[in-house]
Design a protein around this motif. Structure first.
Motif, PDB file in Angstrom:
ATOM      1  N   THR A  40      -4.463   1.605   1.620  1.00  0.00           N
ATOM      2  CA  THR A  40      -5.434   0.679   2.206  1.00  0.00           C
ATOM      3  C   THR A  40      -6.070  -0.221   1.155  1.00  0.00           C
ATOM      4  O   THR A  40      -6.676  -1.241   1.496  1.00  0.00           O
ATOM      5  CB  THR A  40      -6.538   1.445   2.961  1.00  0.00           C
ATOM      6  OG1 THR A  40      -7.354   2.180   2.031  1.00  0.00           O
ATOM      7  CG2 THR A  40      -5.946   2.401   3.986  1.00  0.00           C
ATOM      8  N   PRO A  46      -2.653  -0.431   8.521  1.00  0.00           N
ATOM      9  CA  PRO A  46      -2.174  -1.011   9.782  1.00  0.00           C
ATOM     10  C   PRO A  46      -3.284  -1.776  10.489  1.00  0.00           C
ATOM     11  O   PRO A  46      -4.472  -1.453  10.346  1.00  0.00           O
ATOM     12  CB  PRO A  46      -1.740   0.217  10.589  1.00  0.00           C
ATOM     13  CG  PRO A  46      -2.545   1.338  10.036  1.00  0.00           C
ATOM     14  CD  PRO A  46      -2.723   1.040   8.578  1.00  0.00           C
ATOM     15  N   ALA A  47      -2.893  -2.761  11.255  1.00  0.00           N
ATOM     16  CA  ALA A  47      -3.881  -3.558  11.984  1.00  0.00           C
ATOM     17  C   ALA A  47      -4.684  -2.701  12.953  1.00  0.00           C
ATOM     18  O   ALA A  47      -5.849  -2.993  13.243  1.00  0.00           O
ATOM     19  CB  ALA A  47      -3.173  -4.685  12.739  1.00  0.00           C
ATOM     20  N   GLU A  48      -4.064  -1.635  13.461  1.00  0.00           N
ATOM     21  CA  GLU A  48      -4.745  -0.767  14.419  1.00  0.00           C
ATOM     22  C   GLU A  48      -5.841   0.071  13.758  1.00  0.00           C
ATOM     23  O   GLU A  48      -6.766   0.535  14.429  1.00  0.00           O
ATOM     24  CB  GLU A  48      -3.733   0.161  15.099  1.00  0.00           C
ATOM     25  CG  GLU A  48      -2.726  -0.536  15.986  1.00  0.00           C
ATOM     26  CD  GLU A  48      -1.612  -1.202  15.181  1.00  0.00           C
ATOM     27  OE1 GLU A  48      -0.825  -1.948  15.786  1.00  0.00           O
ATOM     28  OE2 GLU A  48      -1.528  -0.971  13.943  1.00  0.00           O
ATOM     29  N   VAL A  49      -5.713   0.310  12.449  1.00  0.00           N
ATOM     30  CA  VAL A  49      -6.724   1.076  11.705  1.00  0.00           C
ATOM     31  C   VAL A  49      -7.051   0.288  10.438  1.00  0.00           C
ATOM     32  O   VAL A  49      -6.639   0.654   9.335  1.00  0.00           O
ATOM     33  CB  VAL A  49      -6.225   2.497  11.350  1.00  0.00           C
ATOM     34  CG1 VAL A  49      -7.392   3.354  10.850  1.00  0.00           C
ATOM     35  CG2 VAL A  49      -5.559   3.165  12.530  1.00  0.00           C
ATOM     36  N   PRO A  50      -7.779  -0.801  10.571  1.00  0.00           N
ATOM     37  CA  PRO A  50      -8.054  -1.640   9.407  1.00  0.00           C
ATOM     38  C   PRO A  50      -9.106  -1.007   8.505  1.00  0.00           C
ATOM     39  O   PRO A  50      -9.688   0.027   8.819  1.00  0.00           O
ATOM     40  CB  PRO A  50      -8.570  -2.930  10.033  1.00  0.00           C
ATOM     41  CG  PRO A  50      -9.219  -2.478  11.302  1.00  0.00           C
ATOM     42  CD  PRO A  50      -8.385  -1.327  11.798  1.00  0.00           C
ATOM     43  N   ILE A 276     -12.123   6.781  11.916  1.00  0.00           N
ATOM     44  CA  ILE A 276     -12.119   6.274  13.293  1.00  0.00           C
ATOM     45  C   ILE A 276     -13.275   6.886  14.077  1.00  0.00           C
ATOM     46  O   ILE A 276     -14.000   6.192  14.802  1.00  0.00           O
ATOM     47  CB  ILE A 276     -10.768   6.589  13.973  1.00  0.00           C
ATOM     48  CG1 ILE A 276      -9.621   5.910  13.223  1.00  0.00           C
ATOM     49  CG2 ILE A 276     -10.785   6.164  15.439  1.00  0.00           C
ATOM     50  CD1 ILE A 276      -8.245   6.339  13.695  1.00  0.00           C
TER      51      ILE A 276
END
Length: 395
Positions: A40, A46-50, A276
């Motif tokens: 990261t 990933p765009a889903e978990v920026p 998240i």
């Protein structure tokens, strides 16, 4: 007496490189890393978990700050109105995980923790996985539940007491529903301080008072002895699937410092809190008061309905033990009825199963644990099934 910590946690002095890195951080210097393998940090999240992941052993700081504000505003800790320090909090996935961490922290293989009976068998199971024994102490019933503090004192000062490292207090207990009384608390804090024993206070059911006595208080924030208070969303939000729990550390300053030095090592090895979930913590905490009130209304309503059904039952064979708090109650049935036979008859005749008293190490026959959570109509059907089955078995 100084609290004993296990030899399993390595707190040896850091190597020269780690020491230099720590010194740089202390002076506000941000070092680049030749071996940085955090994707990261390199634009690969990933765009889903920026976002950029920063490993914080105690849990993400913003989440701990939000939790500390919530607990401070609640104002029901042992320290009264003193604000909760975010640095005293550890976020993890469950109170079960918290038990595991704390047993690692306090106990070597062959050591022991004191746990209440009657009680939920989870503690014994987790301790066994850590190669640690559980020694039971008794809650006794004489119209209401109380802790046999004299027996605990005798045990702590016996030869067996030399390997006891922690006292587990469930406040309120499950399934007895009994809170730790003020005089019990004072005695147990004194004994644990004298013997160098930590308190693990499981307070997940604390907010759900039913028929309490005056003077109940959380052990969270206790300053007289090293105390680890456990709580989480499993009960606060009635959301076991949220998988959020926490440990709050308090006690004498030196004991807290030494405990957190070691607990940080354990937390750093596991890093259990998902960003998240942590990002949603303020939102979930904001929902907590209304959700607690909703669940409390349900369990109190069902308890009132239970009292009405028992008072109106023509046979008068079933009673309920006083439940000070929690979600569960203990029904008392005639002891001539075998508990296994009662549950088997419920399965056969009503398609209902249940947990008899011996599941919780009740000291005598004739008990059945019942949840107060079901919808009111379902709850009444469940109780009617028990009453009818008991009457039929004695008919």
């Amino acid at each position: 007496m100084t609290v004993h910590f296990s030899s399993r946690v390595d707190i040896s002095a850091p190597n020269p490189i780690a020491a230099a890195e720590a010194d740089a951080r202390a002076h506000g210097v941000v070092l680049g890393k030749l071996n940085d393998s955090n994707p990261t940090r390199h634009g690969l999240a990933p765009a889903e978990v920026p976002g950029v992941y920063t490993a914080e052993p105690r849990g993400p700081r913003p989440a701990r700050e939000a939790l500390a504000r919530y607990l401070s505003d609640a104002g029901d800790s042992a320290a009264g109105s003193a604000p909760v320090d975010p640095e005293s909090l550890y976020l993890l996935s469950s109170t079960s995980e918290a038990y595991s961490w704390l047993i690692k922290l306090l106990c070597d293989a062959g050591d022991a923790v004191l746990a209440p009976k009657p009680g939920y068998p989870l503690i014994e199971s987790i301790a066994r996985l850590e190669c640690v024994d559980t020694i039971e102490y008794q809650l006794r019933f004489d119209g209401s539940w109380f802790i046999d503090t004299a027996a605990i004192e005798q045990l702590l000062y016996s030869e067996q007491g030399e390997r006891i490292r922690a006292l587990v207090l469930i406040n309120p207990n499950n399934p007895s529903g009994s809170y730790v009384k003020p005089e019990e608390r004072a005695t147990l804090v004194r004994l644990c301080a004298e013997r160098g024993i930590a308190i693990i206070a499981d307070e997940v059911f604390y907010d759900y008072s039913l028929e309490p006595f005056d003077g109940n208080a959380r052990l969270a924030g206790e300053t007289g002895v090293l105390t680890f208070a456990l709580d989480g969303f499993s009960k606060m939000l009635a959301a076991p699937h949220a998988k959020v729990g926490w440990i709050r550390v308090s006690g004498p300053e030196n004991d807290v410092i030494e405990a957190q030095r070691r607990l940080d090592v354990i937390a750093d090895d596991y890093l259990p809190m998902s960003d998240i979930i942590a990002d949603r913590l303020p939102e979930l905490l904001a929902a907590a008061p209304a959700q607690v009130a909703r669940v409390r209304e349900r369990v109190r309503g069902n308890l009132a309905a239970l009292h009405g059904m028992l008072e109106g039952d023509e046979h008068g064979l079933v009673d309920v033990l006083r439940a000070e708090g929690g979600w569960n109650i203990l029904l008392r049935v005639p002891s001539v009825i075998d508990e296994n036979e009662l549950v088997l008859r419920l399965i056969e005749s009503h398609g209902l199963t249940g947990q008899p008293g011996y599941f919780f190490d009740m000291t005598s026959n004739g008990y059945l644990a019942v949840s107060l959570l079901p919808e009111p109509d379902e709850f009444r059907r469940n109780i009617r099934a028990v009453l009818d089955t008991v009457a039929a078995m004695l008919g």
